[in-house]
Design a protein around this motif. Structure first.
Motif, PDB file in Angstrom:
ATOM      1  N   ILE A 204     -14.413  22.145  66.164  1.00  0.00           N
ATOM      2  CA  ILE A 204     -14.378  23.581  65.883  1.00  0.00           C
ATOM      3  C   ILE A 204     -15.771  24.056  65.501  1.00  0.00           C
ATOM      4  O   ILE A 204     -16.577  23.303  64.947  1.00  0.00           O
ATOM      5  CB  ILE A 204     -13.376  23.917  64.766  1.00  0.00           C
ATOM      6  N   GLY A 205     -16.063  25.302  65.830  1.00  0.00           N
ATOM      7  CA  GLY A 205     -17.377  25.860  65.546  1.00  0.00           C
ATOM      8  C   GLY A 205     -17.270  27.333  65.228  1.00  0.00           C
ATOM      9  O   GLY A 205     -16.175  27.912  65.224  1.00  0.00           O
ATOM     10  N   PRO A 206     -18.405  27.969  64.974  1.00  0.00           N
ATOM     11  CA  PRO A 206     -18.395  29.393  64.630  1.00  0.00           C
ATOM     12  C   PRO A 206     -18.048  30.260  65.830  1.00  0.00           C
ATOM     13  O   PRO A 206     -18.050  29.805  66.971  1.00  0.00           O
ATOM     14  CB  PRO A 206     -19.824  29.638  64.148  1.00  0.00           C
ATOM     15  N   ARG A 207     -17.734  31.514  65.542  1.00  0.00           N
ATOM     16  CA  ARG A 207     -17.436  32.521  66.556  1.00  0.00           C
ATOM     17  C   ARG A 207     -16.229  32.142  67.403  1.00  0.00           C
ATOM     18  O   ARG A 207     -16.138  32.462  68.578  1.00  0.00           O
ATOM     19  CB  ARG A 207     -18.664  32.789  67.419  1.00  0.00           C
ATOM     20  N   GLY A 208     -15.297  31.429  66.775  1.00  0.00           N
ATOM     21  CA  GLY A 208     -14.022  31.173  67.423  1.00  0.00           C
ATOM     22  C   GLY A 208     -14.048  30.168  68.544  1.00  0.00           C
ATOM     23  O   GLY A 208     -13.109  30.122  69.338  1.00  0.00           O
ATOM     24  N   ALA A 209     -15.077  29.331  68.634  1.00  0.00           N
ATOM     25  CA  ALA A 209     -15.151  28.336  69.701  1.00  0.00           C
ATOM     26  C   ALA A 209     -14.496  27.039  69.255  1.00  0.00           C
ATOM     27  O   ALA A 209     -14.701  26.585  68.131  1.00  0.00           O
ATOM     28  CB  ALA A 209     -16.608  28.086  70.090  1.00  0.00           C
ATOM     29  N   ALA A 210     -13.730  26.435  70.127  1.00  0.00           N
ATOM     30  CA  ALA A 210     -13.072  25.162  69.815  1.00  0.00           C
ATOM     31  C   ALA A 210     -12.958  24.341  71.088  1.00  0.00           C
ATOM     32  O   ALA A 210     -12.884  24.885  72.194  1.00  0.00           O
ATOM     33  CB  ALA A 210     -11.690  25.404  69.206  1.00  0.00           C
ATOM     34  N   LEU A 211     -12.943  23.028  70.907  1.00  0.00           N
ATOM     35  CA  LEU A 211     -12.839  22.120  72.042  1.00  0.00           C
ATOM     36  C   LEU A 211     -11.863  21.004  71.695  1.00  0.00           C
ATOM     37  O   LEU A 211     -12.140  20.179  70.823  1.00  0.00           O
ATOM     38  CB  LEU A 211     -14.202  21.534  72.396  1.00  0.00           C
ATOM     39  N   TYR A 212     -10.718  21.002  72.365  1.00  0.00           N
ATOM     40  CA  TYR A 212      -9.733  19.929  72.210  1.00  0.00           C
ATOM     41  C   TYR A 212     -10.024  18.852  73.252  1.00  0.00           C
ATOM     42  O   TYR A 212     -10.276  19.164  74.430  1.00  0.00           O
ATOM     43  CB  TYR A 212      -8.320  20.466  72.408  1.00  0.00           C
ATOM     44  N   ILE A 213      -9.981  17.587  72.848  1.00  0.00           N
ATOM     45  CA  ILE A 213     -10.215  16.475  73.755  1.00  0.00           C
ATOM     46  C   ILE A 213      -9.046  15.495  73.604  1.00  0.00           C
ATOM     47  O   ILE A 213      -8.892  14.858  72.565  1.00  0.00           O
ATOM     48  CB  ILE A 213     -11.556  15.766  73.456  1.00  0.00           C
ATOM     49  N   GLY A 214      -8.219  15.418  74.633  1.00  0.00           N
ATOM     50  CA  GLY A 214      -7.042  14.559  74.587  1.00  0.00           C
ATOM     51  C   GLY A 214      -7.238  13.288  75.391  1.00  0.00           C
ATOM     52  O   GLY A 214      -7.727  13.332  76.525  1.00  0.00           O
ATOM     53  N   PHE A 215      -6.865  12.165  74.815  1.00  0.00           N
ATOM     54  CA  PHE A 215      -7.019  10.868  75.480  1.00  0.00           C
ATOM     55  C   PHE A 215      -5.735  10.509  76.224  1.00  0.00           C
ATOM     56  O   PHE A 215      -4.642  10.588  75.664  1.00  0.00           O
ATOM     57  CB  PHE A 215      -7.331   9.779  74.446  1.00  0.00           C
ATOM     58  N   LEU A 216      -5.873  10.123  77.482  1.00  0.00           N
ATOM     59  CA  LEU A 216      -4.718   9.792  78.312  1.00  0.00           C
ATOM     60  C   LEU A 216      -4.999   8.494  79.062  1.00  0.00           C
ATOM     61  O   LEU A 216      -5.997   8.389  79.774  1.00  0.00           O
ATOM     62  CB  LEU A 216      -4.444  10.923  79.298  1.00  0.00           C
ATOM     63  N   ASP A 217      -4.128   7.495  78.899  1.00  0.00           N
ATOM     64  CA  ASP A 217      -4.316   6.212  79.579  1.00  0.00           C
ATOM     65  C   ASP A 217      -2.946   5.574  79.844  1.00  0.00           C
ATOM     66  O   ASP A 217      -2.539   4.639  79.154  1.00  0.00           O
ATOM     67  CB  ASP A 217      -5.187   5.277  78.739  1.00  0.00           C
ATOM     68  N   PRO A 218      -2.219   6.055  80.864  1.00  0.00           N
ATOM     69  CA  PRO A 218      -0.888   5.522  81.142  1.00  0.00           C
ATOM     70  C   PRO A 218      -0.891   4.074  81.631  1.00  0.00           C
ATOM     71  O   PRO A 218       0.141   3.406  81.557  1.00  0.00           O
ATOM     72  CB  PRO A 218      -0.355   6.448  82.247  1.00  0.00           C
ATOM     73  N   VAL A 219      -2.030   3.602  82.136  1.00  0.00           N
ATOM     74  CA  VAL A 219      -2.099   2.235  82.647  1.00  0.00           C
ATOM     75  C   VAL A 219      -2.447   1.253  81.529  1.00  0.00           C
ATOM     76  O   VAL A 219      -1.799   0.226  81.347  1.00  0.00           O
ATOM     77  CB  VAL A 219      -3.115   2.130  83.799  1.00  0.00           C
ATOM     78  N   GLY A 220      -3.477   1.583  80.740  1.00  0.00           N
ATOM     79  CA  GLY A 220      -3.910   0.684  79.676  1.00  0.00           C
ATOM     80  C   GLY A 220      -3.069   0.756  78.422  1.00  0.00           C
ATOM     81  O   GLY A 220      -3.007  -0.217  77.664  1.00  0.00           O
ATOM     82  N   ARG A 221      -2.426   1.896  78.191  1.00  0.00           N
ATOM     83  CA  ARG A 221      -1.606   2.078  76.995  1.00  0.00           C
ATOM     84  C   ARG A 221      -0.269   2.736  77.371  1.00  0.00           C
ATOM     85  O   ARG A 221       0.049   3.828  76.916  1.00  0.00           O
ATOM     86  CB  ARG A 221      -2.361   2.930  75.956  1.00  0.00           C
ATOM     87  N   PRO A 222       0.514   2.067  78.210  1.00  0.00           N
ATOM     88  CA  PRO A 222       1.763   2.674  78.680  1.00  0.00           C
ATOM     89  C   PRO A 222       2.847   2.663  77.607  1.00  0.00           C
ATOM     90  O   PRO A 222       2.881   1.781  76.746  1.00  0.00           O
ATOM     91  CB  PRO A 222       2.166   1.782  79.857  1.00  0.00           C
ATOM     92  N   ALA A 223       3.735   3.636  77.676  1.00  0.00           N
ATOM     93  CA  ALA A 223       4.872   3.663  76.757  1.00  0.00           C
ATOM     94  C   ALA A 223       5.871   2.562  77.104  1.00  0.00           C
ATOM     95  O   ALA A 223       6.605   2.082  76.245  1.00  0.00           O
ATOM     96  CB  ALA A 223       5.559   5.024  76.815  1.00  0.00           C
ATOM     97  N   TRP A 241      -9.409  17.766  78.513  1.00  0.00           N
ATOM     98  CA  TRP A 241      -9.977  18.626  77.477  1.00  0.00           C
ATOM     99  C   TRP A 241      -9.595  20.087  77.694  1.00  0.00           C
ATOM    100  O   TRP A 241      -9.282  20.511  78.804  1.00  0.00           O
ATOM    101  CB  TRP A 241     -11.498  18.476  77.402  1.00  0.00           C
ATOM    102  N   GLY A 242      -9.608  20.812  76.591  1.00  0.00           N
ATOM    103  CA  GLY A 242      -9.332  22.235  76.635  1.00  0.00           C
ATOM    104  C   GLY A 242     -10.288  22.984  75.717  1.00  0.00           C
ATOM    105  O   GLY A 242     -10.358  22.700  74.525  1.00  0.00           O
ATOM    106  N   ALA A 243     -11.054  23.885  76.288  1.00  0.00           N
ATOM    107  CA  ALA A 243     -11.969  24.721  75.510  1.00  0.00           C
ATOM    108  C   ALA A 243     -11.316  26.065  75.229  1.00  0.00           C
ATOM    109  O   ALA A 243     -10.553  26.576  76.053  1.00  0.00           O
ATOM    110  CB  ALA A 243     -13.277  24.919  76.265  1.00  0.00           C
ATOM    111  N   MET A 244     -11.604  26.630  74.062  1.00  0.00           N
ATOM    112  CA  MET A 244     -10.977  27.885  73.661  1.00  0.00           C
ATOM    113  C   MET A 244     -12.000  28.827  73.048  1.00  0.00           C
ATOM    114  O   MET A 244     -12.826  28.408  72.231  1.00  0.00           O
ATOM    115  CB  MET A 244      -9.860  27.599  72.641  1.00  0.00           C
ATOM    116  N   PHE A 245     -11.929  30.097  73.465  1.00  0.00           N
ATOM    117  CA  PHE A 245     -12.783  31.149  72.918  1.00  0.00           C
ATOM    118  C   PHE A 245     -11.948  32.402  72.696  1.00  0.00           C
ATOM    119  O   PHE A 245     -10.995  32.662  73.444  1.00  0.00           O
ATOM    120  CB  PHE A 245     -13.916  31.510  73.888  1.00  0.00           C
ATOM    121  N   PRO A 246     -12.305  33.206  71.698  1.00  0.00           N
ATOM    122  CA  PRO A 246     -11.639  34.495  71.551  1.00  0.00           C
ATOM    123  C   PRO A 246     -11.833  35.335  72.814  1.00  0.00           C
ATOM    124  O   PRO A 246     -12.902  35.298  73.438  1.00  0.00           O
ATOM    125  CB  PRO A 246     -12.345  35.134  70.349  1.00  0.00           C
ATOM    126  N   ALA A 247     -10.802  36.052  73.207  1.00  0.00           N
ATOM    127  CA  ALA A 247     -10.892  36.903  74.387  1.00  0.00           C
ATOM    128  C   ALA A 247     -11.942  37.991  74.167  1.00  0.00           C
ATOM    129  O   ALA A 247     -11.986  38.632  73.115  1.00  0.00           O
ATOM    130  CB  ALA A 247      -9.540  37.528  74.690  1.00  0.00           C
TER     131      ALA A 247
END
Length: 412
Positions: A204-223, A241-247
């Motif tokens: 998270i940062g100023p002026r409403g900026a945010a960056l989500y980073i999700g880890f996905l590994d269905p082969v190495g870490r399968p359920a 990943w998902g970046a977010m800013f105020p409209a």
């Protein structure tokens, strides 16, 4: 009873699969011509959503899903950083979590297989109305109307069916423009691979900026360790990943860019807000074809505001009713649970223990509660991100605590 479902997304396909399994005559219509040609990257399913799926699809379908999913319990604890990569805090241990992340394409393909011939692709719905005898009908741009005993709108945020019922939109812009993409872990520098690790996190940062980073590994870490059942689209450690800013006029203008131009514009926007360039590597090295932009929409968090129409022979579910931003990872799960509940209620009608109107009444009451429960944490995170729209500074510590608490509730 004949049920017609408008929309072949996750909720619509889950409903079609469940009804077909119960022997109910059902038809699911979607404008897509290929279920694998879908937007989005991965979906989080908690134990409630998985339990609902077990009621809707055959056991072997659930097994194939788990073999193609990444287990949250095998990840490191989530992390929170500032715009310079400094650690603000960590989430709780995920060792007892039963949640999974699965590619959207994989989940949609499995559900479409369960619906079988009752799924009709390449059919564009233009509206709904009633026949001369009061029977609800689906209208198409290039085909004759199709009547139904029950018509269900599972057609997403911009639902034609829900708009017909409510007399207007069922959601509004949430004030955030989102951007997403995929980056292979092996495409990152060794230092950034170590920092991000096998975990998900939020910067998270100023002026409403945010960056989500999700880890996905269905082969190495399968359920479920069953390689012979695996059909995941993701075949190696990947960051979704998902970046977010105020409209704003600036961030909204980025939505018109594509691929490499969009990625470059996104990086410029982060740089203008003072983000450390080294912490933007996950965006800079993303597959340019994967980068996309979209507006967050949200329904009211108040249960009483959802599905504001009298129960009848037309209803809706999922994002058509409770459009949920992706900031809590609960929207798809709520739609699946909606589907399972409606299948159960219609089973009561088939058994003769209740009327169709009463079944829909009970379903919609439960859906309002589920929608509110999914929307509340999602909008809490949206408001926290928007709260940084002036400056972060000393607010970083204050923001970290509720973010970590929200994440703990989310994961468990």
């Amino acid at each position: 009873m004949r049920v017609v479902v408008v929309g072949g997304g996750i909720g619509g396909l889950a409903l079609g699969a469940g009804l077909r399994r119960r022997g109910v005559e059902v038809a699911v219509f979607d404008r897509d011509t290929d279920v694998a040609a879908t937007g989005g990257y991965h979906i989080t399913l908690d134990e409630r959503a998985q339990s609902a799926l077990r009621d809707l699809v055959p056991a072997d379908t659930v097994q194939r899903l788990l073999a193609s999913a990444s287990a949250l319990r095998l990840r490191d604890a989530d992390a929170w950083w500032d715009r310079r990569g400094r650690l603000l805090g960590r989430g709780g241990d995920l060792g007892d979590s039963s949640g999974v992340d699965v590619d959207r394409v994989t989940l949609r393909t499995l559900l479409a297989e369960a619906v079988g011939d009752d799924l009709h692709l390449g059919r564009t719905v233009s509206g709904v109305d009633h026949g001369d005898d009061g029977t609800p009908r689906v209208l198409f741009t290039d085909a004759a109307p199709v009547p139904a005993d029950l018509l269900v709108g599972a057609d997403g945020t911009h639902s034609l069916v829900a708009r017909h019922l409510a007399g207007g939109p069922t959601n509004t812009p949430a004030g955030i423009i989102g951007f997403s993409g995929r980056t292979l872990a092996t495409d990152l520098s060794a230092g950034e691979q170590r920092r991000l690790g096998p975990r998900s996190g939020l910067a998270i940062g100023p002026r409403g900026a945010a960056l989500y980073i999700g880890f996905l590994d269905p082969v190495g870490r399968p359920a479920l360790d069953a390689p012979e059942l695996r059909m995941s689209v993701t075949t190696g450690p990947t960051y979704i990943w998902g970046a977010m800013f105020p409209a704003s006029p600036l961030t909204d203008s980025l939505r018109h860019l594509r691929e490499a131009e969009l990625r470059a514009g996104l990086l410029r926007t982060f740089h203008a807000r003072g983000w450390d360039e080294r912490r933007l590597e996950v965006i800079a090295r993303a597959d340019p074809h994967s980068v996309a932009a979209y507006r967050f929409n949200a329904a009211s968090t108040r249960a009483a505001d959802l599905a504001p129409w009298p129960a009848g022979r037309i209803t809706a579910l999922g994002d058509a009713v409770h459009a949920t931003p992706p900031t809590a990872g609960m929207g798809a799960g709520a739609a699946i649970r909606d589907a399972a509940d409606l299948v159960q209620r219609l089973g009561d009608v088939a058994d003769g223990t209740t009327t169709l109107t009463e079944a829909v009444t009970r379903f919609e009451a439960g859906m309002r509660r589920r929608g509110s429960q999914a929307l509340t944490p999602a909008m809490r995170t949206v408001r926290l991100i928007l709260a940084t729209d002036t400056t972060l500074g000393a607010a970083a510590t204050a923001l970290t605590t509720p973010l970590l608490a929200a994440a703990a509730r989310l994961r468990h």
